[in-house]
Design a protein around this motif. Structure first.
Motif, PDB file in Angstrom:
ATOM      1  N   GLY A 178      16.170  36.432  -9.036  1.00 15.97           N
ATOM      2  CA  GLY A 178      16.847  35.737 -10.117  1.00 15.97           C
ATOM      3  C   GLY A 178      15.944  34.719 -10.788  1.00 15.97           C
ATOM      4  O   GLY A 178      15.936  34.582 -12.019  1.00 15.97           O
ATOM      5  N   LEU A 179      15.146  34.022  -9.977  1.00 15.60           N
ATOM      6  CA  LEU A 179      14.243  33.031 -10.544  1.00 15.60           C
ATOM      7  C   LEU A 179      13.202  33.684 -11.443  1.00 15.60           C
ATOM      8  O   LEU A 179      12.770  33.094 -12.432  1.00 15.60           O
ATOM      9  CB  LEU A 179      13.566  32.237  -9.422  1.00 15.60           C
ATOM     10  N   GLY A 180      12.815  34.898 -11.118  1.00 17.26           N
ATOM     11  CA  GLY A 180      11.880  35.616 -11.981  1.00 17.26           C
ATOM     12  C   GLY A 180      12.477  35.907 -13.345  1.00 17.26           C
ATOM     13  O   GLY A 180      11.757  35.957 -14.357  1.00 17.26           O
ATOM     14  N   ALA A 181      13.792  36.111 -13.403  1.00 20.26           N
ATOM     15  CA  ALA A 181      14.462  36.380 -14.678  1.00 20.26           C
ATOM     16  C   ALA A 181      14.510  35.144 -15.563  1.00 20.26           C
ATOM     17  O   ALA A 181      14.744  35.251 -16.771  1.00 20.26           O
ATOM     18  CB  ALA A 181      15.876  36.900 -14.422  1.00 20.26           C
ATOM     19  N   MET A 182      14.273  33.954 -15.003  1.00 19.60           N
ATOM     20  CA  MET A 182      14.312  32.716 -15.791  1.00 19.60           C
ATOM     21  C   MET A 182      13.121  32.613 -16.737  1.00 19.60           C
ATOM     22  O   MET A 182      13.239  32.040 -17.815  1.00 19.60           O
ATOM     23  CB  MET A 182      14.277  31.488 -14.876  1.00 19.60           C
ATOM     24  N   ARG A 183      11.945  33.081 -16.269  1.00 17.93           N
ATOM     25  CA  ARG A 183      10.690  32.893 -16.996  1.00 17.93           C
ATOM     26  C   ARG A 183      10.454  31.400 -17.269  1.00 17.93           C
ATOM     27  O   ARG A 183      10.080  31.005 -18.375  1.00 17.93           O
ATOM     28  CB  ARG A 183      10.688  33.647 -18.337  1.00 17.93           C
ATOM     29  N   ASN A 184      10.623  30.564 -16.239  1.00 19.01           N
ATOM     30  CA  ASN A 184      10.552  29.122 -16.439  1.00 19.01           C
ATOM     31  C   ASN A 184       9.710  28.482 -15.338  1.00 19.01           C
ATOM     32  O   ASN A 184      10.239  28.000 -14.332  1.00 19.01           O
ATOM     33  CB  ASN A 184      11.967  28.534 -16.450  1.00 19.01           C
ATOM     34  N   VAL A 449      21.450  37.642 -16.276  1.00 19.60           N
ATOM     35  CA  VAL A 449      21.045  38.542 -17.357  1.00 19.60           C
ATOM     36  C   VAL A 449      22.271  39.292 -17.852  1.00 19.60           C
ATOM     37  O   VAL A 449      22.977  39.942 -17.070  1.00 19.60           O
ATOM     38  CB  VAL A 449      19.966  39.533 -16.901  1.00 19.60           C
ATOM     39  N   LEU A 450      22.514  39.207 -19.143  1.00 13.74           N
ATOM     40  CA  LEU A 450      23.639  39.908 -19.770  1.00 13.74           C
ATOM     41  C   LEU A 450      23.183  41.312 -20.159  1.00 13.74           C
ATOM     42  O   LEU A 450      22.345  41.478 -21.048  1.00 13.74           O
ATOM     43  CB  LEU A 450      24.126  39.133 -20.994  1.00 13.74           C
ATOM     44  N   LEU A 451      23.739  42.309 -19.490  1.00 16.08           N
ATOM     45  CA  LEU A 451      23.351  43.694 -19.749  1.00 16.08           C
ATOM     46  C   LEU A 451      24.249  44.365 -20.781  1.00 16.08           C
ATOM     47  O   LEU A 451      23.824  45.285 -21.483  1.00 16.08           O
ATOM     48  CB  LEU A 451      23.391  44.498 -18.441  1.00 16.08           C
ATOM     49  N   LYS A 452      25.492  43.927 -20.858  1.00 15.81           N
ATOM     50  CA  LYS A 452      26.460  44.562 -21.764  1.00 15.81           C
ATOM     51  C   LYS A 452      27.443  43.508 -22.241  1.00 15.81           C
ATOM     52  O   LYS A 452      27.907  42.685 -21.459  1.00 15.81           O
ATOM     53  CB  LYS A 452      27.193  45.689 -21.028  1.00 15.81           C
ATOM     54  N   ARG A 625      16.094  37.264 -18.608  1.00 20.86           N
ATOM     55  CA  ARG A 625      15.576  38.581 -19.008  1.00 20.86           C
ATOM     56  C   ARG A 625      15.161  39.344 -17.745  1.00 20.86           C
ATOM     57  O   ARG A 625      14.619  38.748 -16.815  1.00 20.86           O
ATOM     58  CB  ARG A 625      14.367  38.431 -19.937  1.00 20.86           C
ATOM     59  N   LEU A 626      15.428  40.625 -17.727  1.00 21.45           N
ATOM     60  CA  LEU A 626      15.148  41.415 -16.528  1.00 21.45           C
ATOM     61  C   LEU A 626      13.695  41.253 -16.091  1.00 21.45           C
ATOM     62  O   LEU A 626      12.772  41.458 -16.884  1.00 21.45           O
ATOM     63  CB  LEU A 626      15.445  42.888 -16.769  1.00 21.45           C
ATOM     64  N   SER A 627      13.522  40.891 -14.828  1.00 15.70           N
ATOM     65  CA  SER A 627      12.172  40.839 -14.263  1.00 15.70           C
ATOM     66  C   SER A 627      11.822  42.159 -13.577  1.00 15.70           C
ATOM     67  O   SER A 627      10.691  42.349 -13.128  1.00 15.70           O
ATOM     68  CB  SER A 627      12.058  39.671 -13.274  1.00 15.70           C
ATOM     69  N   PHE A 628      12.812  43.047 -13.489  1.00 13.46           N
ATOM     70  CA  PHE A 628      12.626  44.416 -13.007  1.00 13.46           C
ATOM     71  C   PHE A 628      13.409  45.344 -13.944  1.00 13.46           C
ATOM     72  O   PHE A 628      14.501  44.985 -14.384  1.00 13.46           O
ATOM     73  CB  PHE A 628      13.169  44.597 -11.588  1.00 13.46           C
ATOM     74  N   SER A 629      12.877  46.493 -14.227  1.00 13.60           N
ATOM     75  CA  SER A 629      13.625  47.451 -15.040  1.00 13.60           C
ATOM     76  C   SER A 629      14.848  47.933 -14.269  1.00 13.60           C
ATOM     77  O   SER A 629      14.865  47.922 -13.031  1.00 13.60           O
ATOM     78  CB  SER A 629      12.736  48.622 -15.449  1.00 13.60           C
ATOM     79  N   TRP A 630      15.880  48.368 -14.996  1.00 13.06           N
ATOM     80  CA  TRP A 630      17.166  48.761 -14.395  1.00 13.06           C
ATOM     81  C   TRP A 630      17.276  50.278 -14.414  1.00 13.06           C
ATOM     82  O   TRP A 630      17.030  50.916 -15.430  1.00 13.06           O
ATOM     83  CB  TRP A 630      18.308  48.140 -15.190  1.00 13.06           C
ATOM     84  N   PRO A 631      17.658  50.902 -13.295  1.00 18.55           N
ATOM     85  CA  PRO A 631      17.608  52.371 -13.208  1.00 18.55           C
ATOM     86  C   PRO A 631      18.829  53.061 -13.821  1.00 18.55           C
ATOM     87  O   PRO A 631      19.940  52.532 -13.797  1.00 18.55           O
ATOM     88  CB  PRO A 631      17.570  52.603 -11.696  1.00 18.55           C
ATOM     89  N   ASN A 632      18.604  54.250 -14.336  1.00 21.24           N
ATOM     90  CA  ASN A 632      19.686  55.106 -14.836  1.00 21.24           C
ATOM     91  C   ASN A 632      19.910  56.282 -13.903  1.00 21.24           C
ATOM     92  O   ASN A 632      20.566  57.256 -14.261  1.00 21.24           O
ATOM     93  CB  ASN A 632      19.364  55.613 -16.246  1.00 21.24           C
ATOM     94  N   LEU A 651      12.184  46.407 -18.484  1.00 20.89           N
ATOM     95  CA  LEU A 651      11.705  45.091 -18.104  1.00 20.89           C
ATOM     96  C   LEU A 651      11.755  44.185 -19.333  1.00 20.89           C
ATOM     97  O   LEU A 651      11.291  44.555 -20.415  1.00 20.89           O
ATOM     98  CB  LEU A 651      10.257  45.200 -17.596  1.00 20.89           C
ATOM     99  N   GLY A 652      12.348  43.003 -19.195  1.00 14.97           N
ATOM    100  CA  GLY A 652      12.441  42.070 -20.312  1.00 14.97           C
ATOM    101  C   GLY A 652      13.731  42.167 -21.098  1.00 14.97           C
ATOM    102  O   GLY A 652      14.007  41.335 -21.963  1.00 14.97           O
ATOM    103  N   TYR A 653      14.568  43.167 -20.785  1.00 16.50           N
ATOM    104  CA  TYR A 653      15.839  43.328 -21.494  1.00 16.50           C
ATOM    105  C   TYR A 653      16.804  42.219 -21.102  1.00 16.50           C
ATOM    106  O   TYR A 653      16.839  41.756 -19.961  1.00 16.50           O
ATOM    107  CB  TYR A 653      16.442  44.683 -21.150  1.00 16.50           C
ATOM    108  N   GLY A 654      17.627  41.832 -22.061  1.00 13.81           N
ATOM    109  CA  GLY A 654      18.666  40.841 -21.811  1.00 13.81           C
ATOM    110  C   GLY A 654      19.288  40.419 -23.120  1.00 13.81           C
ATOM    111  O   GLY A 654      18.581  40.113 -24.088  1.00 13.81           O
ATOM    112  N   LEU A 655      20.608  40.427 -23.182  1.00 12.22           N
ATOM    113  CA  LEU A 655      21.325  40.101 -24.411  1.00 12.22           C
ATOM    114  C   LEU A 655      21.668  38.620 -24.471  1.00 12.22           C
ATOM    115  O   LEU A 655      21.679  37.928 -23.451  1.00 12.22           O
ATOM    116  CB  LEU A 655      22.620  40.918 -24.497  1.00 12.22           C
ATOM    117  N   THR A 656      21.955  38.151 -25.663  1.00 14.80           N
ATOM    118  CA  THR A 656      22.544  36.840 -25.877  1.00 14.80           C
ATOM    119  C   THR A 656      23.939  37.051 -26.464  1.00 14.80           C
ATOM    120  O   THR A 656      24.352  38.169 -26.765  1.00 14.80           O
ATOM    121  CB  THR A 656      21.707  35.996 -26.847  1.00 14.80           C
TER     122      THR A 656
END
Length: 854
Positions: A178-184, A449-452, A625-632, A651-656
């Motif tokens: 989760g901390l990786g998704a912060m980019r902070n 991270v907001l995916l949808k 933002r995703l720090s790992f890509s999400w699988p389909n 990787l890097g995906y994330g909505l506002t």
């Protein structure tokens, strides 16, 4: 040419012999000296270059940090005063559950660690007063001058990997994923500083953090310990964590009050193991090892990280605990690391030719301190012997001790006094300070991270009626994951988390303040009317290899996610808050949700979740933002191109809130058709053996596979009986005094080394059908071996009970736990009649290993 071949044949013979003495690496063609062993010693060991030779010259050069002349002078003064026995003691670390203060004084060990379940007292965690009482006993023993010219204080290490989570009342931060998704990086340094501050309240000197793994296969059970699959993110965090824990070298507060020693881990490549197997083999190029998996060390070492922990895993078949080229030539040479290298939990015992109690190879390779939690005494004796006979050169031992003393002196351990006398010690009012909880809450907000967000349902209106469902809503242990209060993090209740707030409490706080209404229905079975539903669910806690998966399909556990359809079909918006230590294939749940949030493992500040869901402050928005890509797909392909084609979110995906992105209906085919899933941790369940294990009977030289029930062989009769359901157990009756055996066997051996090393237990339920208890012999065996390495267990009469045997018991009996063909064997004398069910491996929950069935 013939002479060269003859010489190489001779060298090969020497290698075979040396494996029996100190181990040897597979041959290529070149020969080195015997790791510095004195030429006049009688024992000569030839070190040979492995076929996959490391090329140190290709690694970057990091200029070593300048050594402090005053510290080096102090070491020069100390070293000659230490006895050989003291020096050997300094290179060994024991777990506090396996050593007394009196033994620490006698053997003069360099360090004590407290494993994930090794807190003082009856629980796997403790309060500050209890920790300090134990710490003082070891400290006073270590500085007792009796019998030595100079006594060296011990240092005390613990895994504080997302806060000081073995201390009651400490803050539990989000796990690294989760901390990786912060980019902070600024916030990550603050988190590390708070962790160090809370460690000093309990008197700890050293945390085994940061983890700098770069996970590439999310089936790995330690994926959540990695910040990202992107090496640049990890590199941007590594130095800042070191600064937060230790301070800056040269600054007045370096290793001062509120600071602790840090340890970069695990060197190297543990995030690249084949199939995501913990303690496995990274079959990758040296270029990838160097450019991807070493990235974090390129900033942690210049930042002054004091220790580096060697990895359990291998690179191209080379166990890192025994890899001289990587530990010495690369880490200490090219990368300029001048602290000390610490091993992992009996990791040295996995080096070819080694055991947990005998491994000169690791010290010669560049390990400076063995982590020998329960094997320390035998390791001390063998290491002392190897130094005396020259197998471990005195120069290598002195170098290791010098490095350890360098870190100890720099940490201030020689002048800090007893743990209970230090600044912050025992002051529990310093735990969970509001300003520090605010840092954790900010981390929760920034990591989500907001995916949808179809239809823009988020943010929510807190004045409405909100129904909260799911087993993660009011469960701080579940939101915190492994390495929380205990190693696996399971079985804890909210009242064990003072200074904390569940997600449900955070939602109630927000909604009640706004005048709305909260309905809490954990199972989602309420018929009350609501404007919106928030479902909070996900993975149960796990740590290390116990979290390894065959695939990435999310299998609902404490909450039936099918209930989401009940609400979505009625047009009630559904918000899913998914708790997990990794991205997973969860398409059905995403389809049944209007909004879907990856909350990872947010820890003890559940209010951070509600802050974002309800936009408590106008400035709040999803920034994670995703720090790992999400699988389909649930299937993880070994082919990188195939992996790329099965990504759902990059990787890097994330909505506002403002993003107008619609996630269409996703395929609900997990891709698992025709994929065989083998359970290696369950051997017999619900009345049947679990593949690849099969039931066999043995009498004398006759072996018979069980095809139906009842059945018999010799004097052994086996039938079905009831335990918790009809015919879900076996009834086994010995009618002759021949000790005939029932065995759970597999054609191919299973490697249970990591389970053994990780305190797993062979667990089963049983009862005696006789009027009195019955003694049976339980064993594990290797292929072709007579299954006579057993432990005796007394089975209670007329009552089903659970029995647990530590796997280490079988290892101690001489079973090769890397090649187990017979996972369970039971035999008994004439007249014994028992029931048996549910045979499996489970973690040691009470941290009390035993060979008597407990």
């Amino acid at each position: 040419m013939h002479a060269i071949k003859s010489f190489l044949s001779f060298i090969s013979l020497v290698c075979v012999i040396s494996i029996l003495i100190v181990g040897c690496t597979p041959l290529k063609t070149s020969v080195e000296s015997a790791n510095g062993i004195d030429a006049d010693k009688k024992t000569v060991v030839v070190q040979l270059t492995p076929a996959n030779k490391v090329n140190p010259e290709d690694w970057p050069i990091i200029k070593p940090l300048p050594l402090d002349p005053a510290i080096e002078a102090q070491i020069d003064e100390l070293l000659p005063k230490l006895t050989l026995e003291q020096k050997v003691g300094q290179v060994i670390q024991a777990d506090n559950a396996s050593i007394t203060p009196e033994e620490l004084k006698k053997y003069r060990l360099g360090s004590i660690l407290s494993g994930g379940n090794s807190a003082p007292g009856p629980l796997p965690y403790a309060n500050a007063k209890t920790w300090l009482a134990m710490a003082d006993k070891y400290y006073n023993a270590s500085i007792d001058p009796e019998g030595v010219e100079v006594a060296i204080p011990y240092i005390w290490g613990i895994d504080a990997v997302h806060g000081h989570t073995n201390l009651r009342g400490a803050i539990v931060f989000p796990h690294n994923i989760g901390l990786g998704a912060m980019r902070n990086p600024d916030l990550i340094e603050k988190i590390a500083a708070v962790t160090a501050h809370e460690l000093t309240v309990s008197g700890h000197d050293w945390t085994f953090a940061p983890t700098l793994a770069i996970p590439q296969d999310l089936r790995w059970g330690r994926s959540y310990e990695g910040f990202s699959e992107d090496p640049e993110i990890v590199k941007s965090y590594a130095d800042r964590i070191v600064y937060g824990l230790q301070g800056h070298i040269g600054d007045p507060d370096f290793m001062g009050d509120g600071r602790v020693i840090s340890s970069a881990k695990h060197f190297l490549g543990d995030g690249a193991t084949e199939n995501g197997i913990d303690q496995g083999d990274a079959k990758i190029s040296e270029k990838e090892l160097r450019e991807v998996h070493a990235a974090g060390y390129y900033s942690a070492i210049p930042a002054g990280v004091q220790t580096v922990m060697a990895s359990f895993s291998s690179w191209e078949g080379r166990k890192l605990h025994g890899d001289k080229e990587l530990l010495t030539d690369v880490l200490k040479g090219r990368l300029g690391f001048n602290g000390f290298v610490i091993g992992d939990w009996n990791g040295h015992g996995q080096v070819p030719g080694c055991t947990n109690t005998d491994c000169p190879q690791s010290l010669n390779a560049g390990l400076d301190m063995y982590m020998a939690p329960d094997s320390w005494k035998g390791l001390y004796e063998s290491t002392l012997k190897h130094v005396k006979n020259g197998i471990i050169p005195m120069t290598r031992l002195d170098d290791a001790v010098r490095r350890i003393l360098r870190v100890k002196i720099a940490s201030g351990i020689f002048s800090k006094g007893a743990p209970s006398t230090r600044k912050n010690a025992g002051d529990e009012s310093l735990l969970g300070l509001p300003k520090n909880r605010a840092i954790a809450r900010q981390a929760v907000r920034e990591s989500m991270v907001l995916l949808k967000n179809n239809g823009g349902v988020l943010p929510l209106d807190a004045t409405k009626t909100i129904m909260v469902i799911g087993d993660g809503a009011d469960n701080i242990a579940k939101t915190s994951g492994g390495w929380t209060l205990s190693w696996q993090g399971t079985g804890h209740t909210n009242d064990e988390f003072p200074n904390s707030q569940s997600i449900l409490e955070g939602i109630r706080e927000a909604v009640n303040t706004a005048g709305g209404k909260v309905i809490f229905s954990p199972n989602g079975d309420s018929n009350e009317t609501a404007d919106v539903v928030i479902a909070i669910y996900g993975e149960d806690p796990y740590a290390e290899f116990q979290g390894d998966l065959e695939n990435l399909e999310f299998v609902p556990n404490g909450f039936d996610t099918n209930i989401l359809e009940k609400f979505s079909s009625k047009g009630i918006p559904v918000i899913s808050v998914f708790l997990s230590g990794r991205p997973m294939w969860i398409n059905p749940e995403i389809n049944r949700s209007d909004a879907f949030v990856a909350a990872w493992l947010p820890g003890s500040e559940g209010g951070g979740v509600s802050d974002i869901l309800f936009q408590k402050d106008p400035s709040y928005d999803f920034t994670g933002r995703l720090s790992f890509s999400w699988p389909n797909s649930a299937v993880v392909s070994a082919d990188l191109a195939a992996r790329e084609s099965t990504k759902l979110f990059e990787l890097g995906y994330g909505l506002t809130y403002e993003d107008d992105v619609v996630v269409d209906q996703l395929s609900e085919d997990a891709g698992l058709k025709n994929i065989e899933v083998v359970s290696t941790g369950v051997f017999f369940s619900k009345g049947a053996s679990i593949a690849p294990w099969n039931l066999w009977l043995k009498t004398g030289d006759l072996n018979k596979q069980i095809g139906s029930f009842p059945t018999s062989v010799g004097g052994l009769i086996v039938s079905k009986t009831d335990h918790t359901a009809q015919e879900d157990a076996l009834r086994i009756n010995w009618t002759l005094p021949d000790y005939d055996q029932l065995i759970l066997s597999a054609a191919s051996p299973s490697n249970m080394s990591r389970q053994t090393n990780g305190a797993m237990e062979l667990t089963f339920s049983a009862k005696s059908f006789n009027a009195k208890s019955a003694t049976v012999k339980i064993g594990m065996c290797n292929q072709g071996a007579t299954c006579n390495k057993t432990v005796n267990i007394d089975i209670a009469a007329n009552e089903w009970r659970e029995y647990r045997i530590s796997l280490s018991c079988f290892a101690d009996l001489g079973v090769d736990m890397s090649k187990v063909n017979n996972a369970f064997m039971v035999t008994a004398d004439e007249g014994v009649d028992i029931g048996l069910s549910n045979i499996r491996l489970e973690p040691d929950m009470d941290a009390k290993p035993g060979c008597n069935g407990k």
